[in-house]
Design an enzyme around this catalytic site. Sequence first.
Site, PDB file in Angstrom:
ATOM      1  N   ASP A 153       0.829  -1.214   0.000  1.00 55.06           N
ATOM      2  CA  ASP A 153       0.000   0.000   0.000  1.00 55.06           C
ATOM      3  C   ASP A 153       0.868   1.270   0.000  1.00 55.06           C
ATOM      4  OD1 ASP A 153      -2.412   1.353   0.105  1.00 55.06           O
ATOM      5  OD2 ASP A 153      -3.197   0.195   1.783  1.00 55.06           O
ATOM      6  N   ASP A 208     -10.019   3.692  -3.513  1.00 53.99           N
ATOM      7  CA  ASP A 208     -10.758   2.515  -3.025  1.00 53.99           C
ATOM      8  C   ASP A 208     -12.189   2.448  -3.539  1.00 53.99           C
ATOM      9  OD1 ASP A 208      -8.464   2.137  -1.638  1.00 53.99           O
ATOM     10  OD2 ASP A 208      -9.412   1.963   0.330  1.00 53.99           O
TER      11      ASP A 208
END
Length: 406
Positions: A153, A208
């Site tokens: 990430d 997201d």
Amino acid sequence: MKITNRLLLVSLIAIAACTSANAQKFEELAQTPPMGWNSWNTFQTKIDEPLLKGMVDTYVSSGMRDAGYTYFVLDDGWMAMERDKDGNLVADPQKFPNGMKEFADYVHSKGMKFGIYNCAGTKTCAGYPGTRGYEYQDARLYASWGVDYLKFDWCNAEGLNAKEAYTTMSKAIRAAGRPMIFSLCEWGGHQPWRWAKNVGQLWRSTGDIWAGFKKDLNNGSWTALSVLSILDRQDSIRQYAGPGHWNDPDMLEVGNGMKYNEDKAHFSLWCMLEAPLMAGNDLRKMSPETTAILTNKELIALDQDALGVEAFRYYAFDGIEIWVKPLANNELAVCFLNRSDHPQTISYDWKDHAINDAVSNTSFDFKQTSYKLRDLWLKKDVGNTGKTFKQTIGADDVVVLRLTKE
Ligand code: GLA
């Protein structure tokens, strides 16, 4: 002296052969988009060993594994808050009392591959220890646990250069020696499609997702994207994807609260985009409809097609879109999407619509060649391209056809 030289030569050849076999194993990862399950979309950081072992068991009993889903990926929240005295990451002892190696062994014992999560920054997005400065040590630890997939990430990465940070981790994984899929989760901000082809096997192209079909969700400091918002950001980057390196429009939200037709459309579009298929629902509570969507083998076959070409938007008017995806063996997938708020009837004369795709160098001229049509949701043949195709499509729904030469 001669013998020593010969021994040296033989050892060097053996090392070179071993290194190149290993390099080949890395190159062969993800020739088609990876398929699996990831804990984030449903559980966020509320994960632990009993819950996840139950999920592994249902992964098998529900037919997901047999439909082609292979990876079982733990997202954020698996770690203890601090590294140990040697700087190693540790699994949270409350959540994983038997440690991560034991859990990985459990996943492997069920015929699946095991994935884990960390972050390029100092801390993960949920505040657990990040990898910055520990790349090689963490990669060796993952290899010793038997990790097959790393999602990496981009939170708390201030001052880092994305290309350099992901390249360092990629090298660390290779140095650790265990072939692992490397999934870049940098949200598309630094256009990874332009530089990540040889760094990892997939890269997130957007922020997201959430379980919304049309509307984005404002979370205050950030916005979660709907299925259609993400779809609209894929068309321009399709030329960067192909066997071994994929655009990743984020994990699936099928079974997480959208309506049946929305889930069906979401899954169809992700298969058309040849996207990684990472389910994110509670597998233990799947409805028969959700199972039927996620395990539709004819749809999955589009996603896993060997040509490795993403669909493109061929036509858009008044809420109707037509996405087309060239397939191996001169076949074609066509997805009619109705993104308007009411049912619409399409009447489509194939002969008026030749298709040329410069990215895959393929063309389809329905005046010259007739194709058989198969509806992949009805799972039946529905005529050929010689006749006008007529069909009513509900709001936020799709019809997906596979075209094969007659
Ligand atoms: C980011 C990622 C998500 C998930 C969370 C975990 O938001 O994009 O997919 O991994 O972090 O904290």
